[in-house]
Scaffold this motif. Sequence first.
Motif, PDB file in Angstrom:
ATOM      1  N   SER A  28      27.456  51.542  88.475  1.00 18.54           N
ATOM      2  CA  SER A  28      26.120  51.690  89.062  1.00 18.54           C
ATOM      3  C   SER A  28      25.460  52.987  88.602  1.00 18.54           C
ATOM      4  O   SER A  28      24.249  53.012  88.353  1.00 18.54           O
ATOM      5  CB  SER A  28      26.189  51.635  90.590  1.00 18.54           C
ATOM      6  N   HIS A  32      22.011  53.229  86.434  1.00 22.19           N
ATOM      7  CA  HIS A  32      20.888  54.051  86.901  1.00 22.19           C
ATOM      8  C   HIS A  32      20.453  55.061  85.838  1.00 22.19           C
ATOM      9  O   HIS A  32      19.257  55.213  85.569  1.00 22.19           O
ATOM     10  CB  HIS A  32      21.290  54.766  88.190  1.00 22.19           C
ATOM     11  N   LYS A  35      18.466  53.866  83.118  1.00 21.81           N
ATOM     12  CA  LYS A  35      17.189  53.371  83.628  1.00 21.81           C
ATOM     13  C   LYS A  35      17.050  51.866  83.448  1.00 21.81           C
ATOM     14  O   LYS A  35      15.968  51.349  83.151  1.00 21.81           O
ATOM     15  CB  LYS A  35      16.024  54.122  82.998  1.00 21.81           C
ATOM     16  N   GLU A  38      16.572  48.326  88.472  1.00 18.08           N
ATOM     17  CA  GLU A  38      17.055  48.403  89.853  1.00 18.08           C
ATOM     18  C   GLU A  38      16.014  47.659  90.670  1.00 18.08           C
ATOM     19  O   GLU A  38      15.242  48.237  91.418  1.00 18.08           O
ATOM     20  CB  GLU A  38      17.212  49.854  90.303  1.00 18.08           C
ATOM     21  N   ARG A 116      20.153  47.292  92.624  1.00 13.87           N
ATOM     22  CA  ARG A 116      19.648  48.240  93.624  1.00 13.87           C
ATOM     23  C   ARG A 116      20.629  48.354  94.793  1.00 13.87           C
ATOM     24  O   ARG A 116      20.857  49.445  95.321  1.00 13.87           O
ATOM     25  CB  ARG A 116      18.271  47.781  94.110  1.00 13.87           C
ATOM     26  N   MET A 119      23.440  50.563  93.734  1.00 19.09           N
ATOM     27  CA  MET A 119      23.030  51.968  93.687  1.00 19.09           C
ATOM     28  C   MET A 119      22.933  52.544  95.097  1.00 19.09           C
ATOM     29  O   MET A 119      23.308  53.693  95.327  1.00 19.09           O
ATOM     30  CB  MET A 119      21.701  52.117  92.955  1.00 19.09           C
TER      31      MET A 119
END
Length: 178
Positions: A28, A32, A35, A38, A116, A119
């Motif tokens: 995760s 992130h 980029k 998410e 998402r 994350m």
Amino acid sequence: MITRRYFIYVHMALAAFFLPYLLLMPFSGTWHLLKLSEDQTKSEAFKITGVVPSDPLAKEIFFREEFKKQNIDYSFEYVKDNGKDFTFRPTSRVYYTATVDGDSILFTKVNPGLSRRLMEIHKGHGPWFIRTLEIAFGVALILVTLSGLWLAFTVQNYRNIMLGSFALGAIVIVWALL
């Protein structure tokens, strides 16, 4: 007396138990940092007129009552307060936010996608059970690391490479902090 065999067993059991979570963190985090998507979808849920109480307990009661008044069966663990913006956690599942604009409060429903959700767990915004497991993971990771260092140190052929690698890693961290 604690034997080397016992340390190997504890090291292996802790490492294997927490391996799925251990893999989740770099997966995760890398997702992130690169980029990658998410994704999440947002939709207006409802709007009310009112004033959000400043007392934390009164604020929580206020928001729980507003969800009930709207016939929305929604349970949250706590409210993250950012002044005029409120997030109802955990955010690793469908959740709501509220934004104050004058005397009105807009509630938004947020449906996070898988990346998402991962994350949010990574950042510690998951449910109570997962946050508790993350604390246990932190303790276990320290124990696994220290037991691995000790186990490597007890084998003559591994001792120098372990000490050299450890020293190099420590130098990099100290350099990054300066």
